[in-house]
Design a protein around this motif. Structure first.
Motif, PDB file in Angstrom:
ATOM      1  N   GLN A   1       0.832  -1.205   0.000  1.00 51.67           N
ATOM      2  CA  GLN A   1       0.000   0.000   0.000  1.00 51.67           C
ATOM      3  C   GLN A   1       0.864   1.252   0.000  1.00 51.67           C
ATOM      4  N   ALA A   2       1.901   1.275   0.842  1.00 47.38           N
ATOM      5  CA  ALA A   2       2.795   2.437   0.902  1.00 47.38           C
ATOM      6  C   ALA A   2       3.519   2.634  -0.427  1.00 47.38           C
ATOM      7  N   ALA A   3       3.961   1.528  -1.033  1.00 48.66           N
ATOM      8  CA  ALA A   3       4.651   1.624  -2.326  1.00 48.66           C
ATOM      9  C   ALA A   3       3.709   2.145  -3.409  1.00 48.66           C
ATOM     10  N   SER A   4       2.468   1.685  -3.394  1.00 50.25           N
ATOM     11  CA  SER A   4       1.497   2.130  -4.394  1.00 50.25           C
ATOM     12  C   SER A   4       1.162   3.609  -4.240  1.00 50.25           C
ATOM     13  N   LEU A   5       0.949   4.043  -3.001  1.00 54.57           N
ATOM     14  CA  LEU A   5       0.626   5.450  -2.763  1.00 54.57           C
ATOM     15  C   LEU A   5       1.797   6.344  -3.154  1.00 54.57           C
ATOM     16  N   SER A   6       3.013   5.926  -2.811  1.00 55.98           N
ATOM     17  CA  SER A   6       4.199   6.716  -3.149  1.00 55.98           C
ATOM     18  C   SER A   6       4.399   6.803  -4.654  1.00 55.98           C
TER      19      SER A   6
ATOM     20  N   VAL B   1       1.609  10.914   1.301  1.00 55.84           N
ATOM     21  CA  VAL B   1       1.073  10.728   2.646  1.00 55.84           C
ATOM     22  C   VAL B   1       1.629   9.445   3.244  1.00 55.84           C
ATOM     23  N   LYS B   2       1.743   9.429   4.554  1.00 57.67           N
ATOM     24  CA  LYS B   2       2.117   8.233   5.297  1.00 57.67           C
ATOM     25  C   LYS B   2       0.905   7.763   6.090  1.00 57.67           C
ATOM     26  N   VAL B   3       0.614   6.467   5.993  1.00 54.56           N
ATOM     27  CA  VAL B   3      -0.577   5.898   6.633  1.00 54.56           C
ATOM     28  C   VAL B   3      -0.148   5.044   7.816  1.00 54.56           C
TER      29      VAL B   3
ATOM     30  N   GLY C   1      -9.323   2.695  12.231  1.00 52.56           N
ATOM     31  CA  GLY C   1      -9.082   3.880  11.431  1.00 52.56           C
ATOM     32  C   GLY C   1      -7.590   4.083  11.199  1.00 52.56           C
ATOM     33  N   VAL C   2      -7.242   5.259  10.712  1.00 52.60           N
ATOM     34  CA  VAL C   2      -5.853   5.533  10.354  1.00 52.60           C
ATOM     35  C   VAL C   2      -5.445   6.923  10.827  1.00 52.60           C
ATOM     36  N   THR C   3      -4.146   7.108  10.927  1.00 49.70           N
ATOM     37  CA  THR C   3      -3.546   8.428  11.110  1.00 49.70           C
ATOM     38  C   THR C   3      -2.775   8.745   9.843  1.00 49.70           C
ATOM     39  N   LEU C   4      -3.014   9.911   9.281  1.00 49.90           N
ATOM     40  CA  LEU C   4      -2.325  10.337   8.068  1.00 49.90           C
ATOM     41  C   LEU C   4      -1.379  11.481   8.406  1.00 49.90           C
ATOM     42  N   ARG C   5      -0.171  11.390   7.850  1.00 45.61           N
ATOM     43  CA  ARG C   5       0.820  12.442   8.037  1.00 45.61           C
ATOM     44  C   ARG C   5       1.494  12.753   6.706  1.00 45.61           C
ATOM     45  N   THR C   6       2.078  13.951   6.649  1.00 46.02           N
ATOM     46  CA  THR C   6       2.896  14.287   5.489  1.00 46.02           C
ATOM     47  C   THR C   6       4.254  13.605   5.643  1.00 46.02           C
ATOM     48  N   GLY C   7       5.090  13.748   4.625  1.00 44.65           N
ATOM     49  CA  GLY C   7       6.391  13.104   4.661  1.00 44.65           C
ATOM     50  C   GLY C   7       7.251  13.530   5.828  1.00 44.65           C
ATOM     51  N   THR C   8       7.053  14.750   6.331  1.00 48.24           N
ATOM     52  CA  THR C   8       7.868  15.242   7.452  1.00 48.24           C
ATOM     53  C   THR C   8       7.151  15.135   8.790  1.00 48.24           C
TER      54      THR C   8
ATOM     55  N   LEU D   1      -2.192  15.145   9.150  1.00 51.30           N
ATOM     56  CA  LEU D   1      -3.307  15.466   8.260  1.00 51.30           C
ATOM     57  C   LEU D   1      -4.627  14.997   8.858  1.00 51.30           C
ATOM     58  N   VAL D   2      -4.633  13.750   9.343  1.00 48.38           N
ATOM     59  CA  VAL D   2      -5.815  13.191  10.002  1.00 48.38           C
ATOM     60  C   VAL D   2      -5.332  12.408  11.212  1.00 48.38           C
ATOM     61  N   GLY D   3      -5.933  12.675  12.352  1.00 50.58           N
ATOM     62  CA  GLY D   3      -5.613  11.965  13.582  1.00 50.58           C
ATOM     63  C   GLY D   3      -6.800  12.100  14.505  1.00 50.58           C
ATOM     64  N   GLU D   4      -6.602  12.861  15.566  1.00 52.05           N
ATOM     65  CA  GLU D   4      -7.732  13.230  16.423  1.00 52.05           C
ATOM     66  C   GLU D   4      -8.380  14.463  15.816  1.00 52.05           C
ATOM     67  N   GLY D   5      -9.058  14.263  14.722  1.00 49.12           N
ATOM     68  CA  GLY D   5      -9.591  15.368  13.934  1.00 49.12           C
ATOM     69  C   GLY D   5      -8.833  15.439  12.615  1.00 49.12           C
ATOM     70  N   HIS D   6      -9.116  16.453  11.821  1.00 49.80           N
ATOM     71  CA  HIS D   6      -8.455  16.576  10.520  1.00 49.80           C
ATOM     72  C   HIS D   6      -7.878  17.978  10.347  1.00 49.80           C
ATOM     73  N   ALA D   7      -6.842  18.054   9.551  1.00 54.04           N
ATOM     74  CA  ALA D   7      -6.200  19.331   9.265  1.00 54.04           C
ATOM     75  C   ALA D   7      -7.007  20.103   8.226  1.00 54.04           C
ATOM     76  N   THR D   8      -6.706  21.393   8.120  1.00 53.74           N
ATOM     77  CA  THR D   8      -7.344  22.252   7.116  1.00 53.74           C
ATOM     78  C   THR D   8      -6.257  23.003   6.363  1.00 53.74           C
ATOM     79  N   LEU D   9      -6.338  22.961   5.039  1.00 56.81           N
ATOM     80  CA  LEU D   9      -5.379  23.655   4.196  1.00 56.81           C
ATOM     81  C   LEU D   9      -6.001  24.947   3.686  1.00 56.81           C
ATOM     82  N   SER D  10      -5.175  25.960   3.472  1.00 60.76           N
ATOM     83  CA  SER D  10      -5.679  27.237   2.964  1.00 60.76           C
ATOM     84  C   SER D  10      -4.700  27.812   1.958  1.00 60.76           C
ATOM     85  N   TYR D  11      -5.262  28.402   0.910  1.00 63.52           N
ATOM     86  CA  TYR D  11      -4.441  29.041  -0.124  1.00 63.52           C
ATOM     87  C   TYR D  11      -5.321  29.957  -0.953  1.00 63.52           C
ATOM     88  N   GLN D  12      -4.758  31.087  -1.353  1.00 63.56           N
ATOM     89  CA  GLN D  12      -5.453  32.028  -2.214  1.00 63.56           C
ATOM     90  C   GLN D  12      -4.624  32.238  -3.466  1.00 63.56           C
TER      91      GLN D  12
END
Length: 705
Positions: A69-74, A212-214, A221-228, A232-243
């Motif tokens: 799964q990690a190899a496929s996502l990457s 993403v890292k799963v 359920g799962v915890t999602l993180r960025t490479g560093t 992204l998702v854990g106890e709640g979810h992150a929010t991204l913003s851009y204009q």
């Protein structure tokens, strides 16, 4: 063992086989469902007070392989990254046309030089002049069009970034909601594989935008993180913003993509993203497209400058009555400093006969005009006196102007042995007195200023630099104010390089012998500098500091700024193809309509060695215009080919990773049919055991009766 125990054991077997058949049926029904992961029922022996009590389904789980799964996502994220880079860079490459064809941009450069050389053979041909002028303007129009399209591609990339952010936020929200559903079902031992399959599909969609890292959670359920490691998702979810920036040009400053973690911590997203569409769009928008724009700006500027160099060495016949220079951005005293060699300004009548002549010999801070001593403060008065009213020189707002009086024209020629020079340009060329190509912004940034020169900016005016890291995220914005003092370039340089209030902690500005201001980072591979705001205005040019010195991405804007001088477009006869004959005897013409030497000089522009500045990752250096154009063509084509190769390779790897993952996690019809047969037999065996128990009950009841 009692008959009741036998009935209970058989019933448990019947229920277990029924659950297994239900899972197998679900697998078979989804054999063609993209991204579906097959279900597996885990059964365990039931034990009561140490005795066997049949069988039970301990859980229904997905046949996931976390490594595959990690190899496929990457691999999928990298394929998306390389795919969008190739798609958009190919749009840029296509604007230049086929480098091997004769209709592309680079082919037109060589054709233009050939047109000038051919025109030299028939300097009196109005049709040849008009055709060459048309080709010159067409080439600069094409360069402007390509420059505009490059910025359009950057704008498209920026718009896609905002669309990506608007897509990612709902995905994170849905993944978080499914986390709660899965956790709640896991507590009560319910079948949550449907929610898990849906969640895996959402994670696959998310991985197209960013790597993403799963991590599996102990409570489901799962915890999602960025490479560093940004959550992204854990106890709640992150929010991204851009204009998005809206309209984009070469100097546009983009805002940061920010992520707010479930904990409330806010970070620049790019610090944690190394793949996916977001990474590819950032690389195209902030690195690859600006590099192409910068090189195009450098090529176009040097082409215009070299055409102007040749044109300033020539004169039209009859000579123009007015020579109006470019805005040098300097006071006359500063502009005259640094010249060496000799040049001659003449006033000629309609027949080309010299009416007055002024030979200027430069020597450091002083000069002589026809042997009469002068300096920067008396230059105009001495020059006008020597021209004797046949022509008049004036200087205002940074522009030198020569007017022929009484119907006279004005022509200039450098000495053949010791030509005038400042920063590699002759007197007429440096002041732009007879330019063929005009622009509203500086063509070159060799200002001729020294550390002792006046910079012309008002104290307190400021500009803001942005330093970005290797990932493209902002490191720091630094605002530098023009210092109070005597107004010298040395003072300005000190303020710019101040380690506290300037850019001194990231690199240093320097002023070379030609007056070119440049910045060198201490670690060019890890940080880049750009100008995001410039509130400075130079007197008398009206230019900002970044425009005057070409700071940041200003150099890339030059490609869209050039046009053939308006009066030459209207009257091809004003194209300067003749050269002033300084040795002509009194009373004989010093200019001839049949003189095509200026055309040959223009035609040889492509063969002349030119010093190119660093642009778009190219170190610059000395080479001919034709060689630089060929090198640029190869660079564009090579990068497009490399982008295509990376995209194809990444796509192939993603397919292979998906194939291996599907092979391990997907539905195999042969296996499922075998399982169905096995579970049916188990069901039948349990049913027969129940029937046998019933028969035994019947016998016992019959005995009792």
């Amino acid at each position: 063992m009692s008959l009741n125990s036998i009935m209970n054991i058989a019933t448990s077997g019947l229920q277990t086989a029924q659950a297994q058949l239900r899972v197998t049926s679900d697998n078979i029904a989804n054999v063609n469902t993209a991204g579906y992961v097959r279900k597996i029922t885990d059964q365990t022996a039931a034990v009561t007070t140490g005795f066997g009590a049949g069988v039970e389904v301990s859980r229904v789980r997905l046949a996931t392989d976390r490594f595959l799964q990690a190899a496929s996502l990457s691999a999928g994220a990298d394929a998306a990254r390389q795919g969008v880079r190739y798609e958009l860079y190919n749009q840029i490459q296509s604007q230049f046309g086929d480098p091997s064809g004769d209709s592309g941009f680079f082919a037109q450069v060589d054709k233009l030089f050939a047109s000038y050389a051919a025109m030299a053979e028939s300097p009196t041909s109005s049709a040849a002049r008009q055709d060459t002028i048309y080709k010159t303007q067409a080439l600069f129009n094409q360069a402007a069009g390509i420059a505009s399209q490059i910025q359009s591609v950057r704008q498209e990339a920026d718009g896609r970034l905002q669309n990506a952010i608007e897509t990612i936020n709902p995905l994170l929200e849905q993944i978080d909601k499914l986390n709660k559903t899965i956790a709640a079902g896991s507590v009560t031992n319910q079948d949550v594989t449907g929610a898990q399959n849906a969640q895996l599909g959402l994670i696959s969609q998310l991985s197209q935008y960013m790597d993403v890292k799963v991590e599996a959670r102990s409570n489901g359920g799962v915890t999602l993180r960025t490479g560093t490691g940004t959550t992204l998702v854990g106890e709640g979810h992150a929010t991204l913003s851009y204009q998005a920036a809206g309209t984009v040009d070469a100097t546009t400053a983009f805002s940061d993509i920010m992520i707010t973690e479930p904990s409330g911590t806010r970070w620049p997203l790019l610090d944690g993203v190394s793949s996916g569409q977001i990474k590819g769009l950032i690389e195209l928008r902030d690195v690859e497209a600006p590099a192409a724009a910068a090189r195009l700006g450098e090529l176009t500027a040097r082409l215009a400058d070299e055409l102007n160099r040749a044109h300033n060495a020539n004169s039209s016949v009859p000579a123009p009555t007015v020579l109006n220079g470019r805005n040098t951005g300097q006071a006359l005293e500063t502009a005259l400093a640094g010249f060496t060699g000799k040049t001659t300004i003449t006033a000629v009548d309609g027949a080309g006969v010299v009416q007055a002549s002024a030979e200027i010999v430069f020597s450091g801070a002083t000069m002589t005009v026809n042997g009469v001593a002068a300096d920067s403060t008396t230059f105009l008065s001495v020059l006008n006196a020597q021209l004797g009213g046949a022509a008049t020189a004036s200087f205002a707002d940074g522009v030198l102007r020569l007017d022929g009086n009484g119907g006279n024209g004005v022509a200039i020629a450098d000495d053949a042995t010791t030509p005038s020079a400042k920063g590699g340009r002759g007197f007429s060329h440096w002041f732009g007195l007879n330019d063929l190509v005009t622009t509203t912004t500086p063509t070159f940034y060799e200002t001729g200023l020294t550390l002792a020169s006046q910079h012309g900016f008002d104290p307190g005016e400021s500009l803001t630099f942005r330093f970005s890291g290797e990932s493209g995220s902002r490191m720091r914005d630094v605002t530098v104010a023009v210092p109070a003092g005597t107004g010298t370039m040395g003072e300005l340089l000190t303020a710019l390089n101040d380690p506290v209030s300037g850019v001194g902690r990231y690199g240093a500005f320097s002023l070379d012998a030609a007056g070119k201001l440049s910045f060198k980072a201490y670690d060019a591979s890890a940080q880049t500098m750009s100008v995001i705001k410039d509130g400075t205005t130079q007197n008398p040019s009206g230019l900002s500091m970044s425009e005057l010195f070409g700071l940041g991405a200003t150099g890339a804007t030059r490609a869209g700024a050039y046009t053939v001088r308006g009066d030459i477009q209207q009257d091809p006869g004003k194209l300067a193809l003749a050269q002033l004959n300084l040795s002509a005897t009194a009373g004989t013409p010093a200019l001839s309509k049949n003189d095509g030497r200026g055309g040959l000089l223009l035609g040889d522009v492509g063969k002349r060695n030119v010093t190119f500045g660093a642009a778009g990752g190219n170190a610059g250096g000395t080479k001919t215009l034709s060689a630089y154009a060929a090198d640029f063509a190869g660079d564009i084509g090579g990068k497009a080919a490399a982008a295509k190769s990376r995209s194809e390779t990444a796509t192939a790897l993603a397919r292979e990773a998906d194939s291996r993952r599907t092979s391990a996690e997907g539905v195999n019809m042969d296996e499922e049919l075998v399982n169905m047969t096995t579970f049916q037999q188990a069901y039948n065996a349990s049913a027969r055991l129940i029937q046998a128990s019933k028969d035994m009950y019947d016998v016992l009841i019959g005995i009792l009766q």
